[in-house]
Design an enzyme around this catalytic site. Sequence first.
Site, short mmCIF file in Angstrom:
data_model
loop_
_atom_site.label_atom_id
_atom_site.label_comp_id
_atom_site.label_asym_id
_atom_site.label_seq_id
_atom_site.Cartn_x
_atom_site.Cartn_y
_atom_site.Cartn_z
N THR A 67 0.82 -1.32 0.04
CA THR A 67 -0.01 0.07 -0.06
C THR A 67 0.93 1.40 -0.07
OG1 THR A 67 -1.84 1.13 0.95
CG2 THR A 67 -0.41 -0.12 2.53
N LYS A 71 3.41 1.02 -4.26
CA LYS A 71 2.88 0.16 -5.17
C LYS A 71 3.37 0.39 -6.55
CE LYS A 71 -1.94 0.28 -3.55
NZ LYS A 71 -3.14 0.59 -3.55
N ASN A 92 -0.26 -3.96 -6.27
CA ASN A 92 -0.66 -4.17 -4.76
C ASN A 92 -0.60 -5.45 -4.38
OD1 ASN A 92 -2.96 -5.44 -5.85
ND2 ASN A 92 -4.43 -4.50 -4.59
N ASP A 107 -6.77 -4.14 -7.10
CA ASP A 107 -7.64 -3.12 -6.68
C ASP A 107 -8.86 -2.94 -7.46
OD1 ASP A 107 -6.37 -2.25 -4.34
OD2 ASP A 107 -5.10 -0.71 -5.51
N GLY A 131 -11.24 11.12 -10.57
CA GLY A 131 -9.86 10.66 -9.86
C GLY A 131 -8.98 10.02 -11.02
N ALA A 132 -7.76 10.26 -11.02
CA ALA A 132 -6.86 9.72 -11.66
C ALA A 132 -5.38 9.14 -10.81
CB ALA A 132 -6.40 10.45 -12.70
P1 NDP Z 1 -4.06 9.04 -4.93
O1 NDP Z 1 -3.45 10.01 -4.08
O2 NDP Z 1 -3.02 8.09 -5.54
O3 NDP Z 1 -5.04 9.85 -5.85
C1 NDP Z 1 -6.04 10.71 -5.62
C2 NDP Z 1 -6.87 11.22 -6.79
O4 NDP Z 1 -7.98 11.85 -6.23
C3 NDP Z 1 -6.03 12.12 -7.57
O5 NDP Z 1 -6.52 11.85 -8.91
C4 NDP Z 1 -6.65 13.49 -7.10
O6 NDP Z 1 -6.56 14.42 -8.21
C5 NDP Z 1 -8.01 13.29 -6.68
N1 NDP Z 1 -8.19 14.06 -5.58
C6 NDP Z 1 -7.60 14.27 -4.52
N2 NDP Z 1 -8.54 15.18 -3.59
C7 NDP Z 1 -9.45 15.94 -4.39
C8 NDP Z 1 -10.47 16.71 -4.41
N3 NDP Z 1 -10.51 17.52 -3.19
N4 NDP Z 1 -11.05 17.00 -5.21
C9 NDP Z 1 -10.94 16.37 -6.64
N5 NDP Z 1 -10.21 15.27 -6.86
C10 NDP Z 1 -9.38 15.08 -5.75
O7 NDP Z 1 -4.82 8.22 -3.95
P2 NDP Z 1 -5.37 6.53 -4.18
O8 NDP Z 1 -6.07 6.61 -5.67
O9 NDP Z 1 -4.43 5.73 -3.55
O10 NDP Z 1 -6.94 6.42 -3.23
C11 NDP Z 1 -8.18 7.06 -3.40
C12 NDP Z 1 -9.01 6.52 -2.57
O11 NDP Z 1 -9.36 5.21 -2.80
C13 NDP Z 1 -8.69 6.64 -0.71
O12 NDP Z 1 -9.65 7.15 -0.28
C14 NDP Z 1 -8.34 5.24 -0.70
O13 NDP Z 1 -8.86 4.88 0.83
C15 NDP Z 1 -9.35 4.41 -1.60
N6 NDP Z 1 -9.29 3.06 -1.79
C16 NDP Z 1 -9.98 2.34 -1.54
C17 NDP Z 1 -9.80 0.76 -1.66
C18 NDP Z 1 -10.99 -0.22 -1.34
O14 NDP Z 1 -10.61 -1.47 -1.17
N7 NDP Z 1 -12.15 0.28 -1.09
C19 NDP Z 1 -8.71 0.35 -2.29
C20 NDP Z 1 -7.60 1.19 -2.60
C21 NDP Z 1 -7.78 2.49 -2.67
P3 NDP Z 1 -5.40 15.27 -8.74
O15 NDP Z 1 -4.61 14.29 -9.53
O16 NDP Z 1 -5.90 16.45 -9.52
O17 NDP Z 1 -4.45 15.55 -7.42
#
Ligand code: NDP
Length: 284
Positions: A67, A71, A92, A107, A131-132
């Site tokens: 995690t 990753k 992962n 994931d 999100g990306a």
């Molecule tokens: P990352 O930090 O890799 O990516 C976060 C993304 O969210 C980016 O694209 C970012 O945009 C965007 N973002 C963050 N804040 C905002 C905001 N205020 N408004 C709009 N866009 C926003 O995080 P992860 O992908 O690793 O994790 C994302 C979520 O997924 C977490 O909450 C995690 O707990 C959850 N998760 C859940 C799992 C499950 O099994 N249910 C498994 C894995 C993750 P930008 O690129 O513009 O900064």
Amino acid sequence: MSKNYRSQLVGVFGYPVDENPTGVIEEAAFAAKKLDFRYITMLVEPTGLAGAMAGLRAMHFRGVNLTIPHKVEVLKYLDELSPAAKIIGAVNTVVAKEGKLWGDNTDGKGFLASLVDEGVAVAGKKVALLGAGGAARAIGVELALAGAAVVRVVNRDPGRGEDLVGVISRETPAKGEYIPWRGTAAIPGDSDIVVNATPVGLYPKVDDRPDIDYSWFSSARVVADVVFNDPNTLFLQAAAERGAKCINGLGMLVNQGAVNFTLWTGVEAPKDVMTQALKREFGL
Ligand code: NDP
């Protein structure tokens, strides 16, 4: 009669990792299937990953989860990758196979299975993905590989958004589209499924929700959230109020754990046991 006192080891490397609940569901599954496996939650700092991966081999671990923030970095310590992990560019789950370390990304597979559990088919659908980041990349690629017609990536950072769109368009049969996210994002009206793959709404910021136009939600839509703590996010509450079919992040977490369980043990995962263990842990 000879006895074997050595358990099979798996676990997770992360930083931070203390609040990762995966061990609870994996240990419940091992107990239910009477398997002598142990899942250990391990704090591994970025500078410690090389040593930890060497330790994994030296101590004959059967595999491990990665995690935050490992990753992508872990790729350099692996011998082989699954096709999905190659496309996503992140791992992962590692499985030790005949002395080699094989990496997969479960994931997105867990997310896809949580849709299937709720009777949602993906083939031919138009998906809007908020999100990306890591979770969004895995979900976007797996939905595209599962036959989604279009994956629209809605993201603030254009570089990250367009990179994921490029990966989807080049490496899968689906079409990728980038939608810039400035101010309140408008979801294209013909989207069938919308997924929040941002951390917006995650504990302790449970009063936040993604800044999108919520008038799009209706009974014809499927709305899913990856946030699992607390699973009843404001995003899903808004979707439920407008009659959309809602899928929370618990299903993704359990299904991902179930895929990993089977990769490590070769045994079908007791998903009901895992779901109950997670709900107990969260007091649900
Ligand atoms: P990352 O930090 O890799 O990516 C976060 C993304 O969210 C980016 O694209 C970012 O945009 C965007 N973002 C963050 N804040 C905002 C905001 N205020 N408004 C709009 N866009 C926003 O995080 P992860 O992908 O690793 O994790 C994302 C979520 O997924 C977490 O909450 C995690 O707990 C959850 N998760 C859940 C799992 C499950 O099994 N249910 C498994 C894995 C993750 P930008 O690129 O513009 O900064």
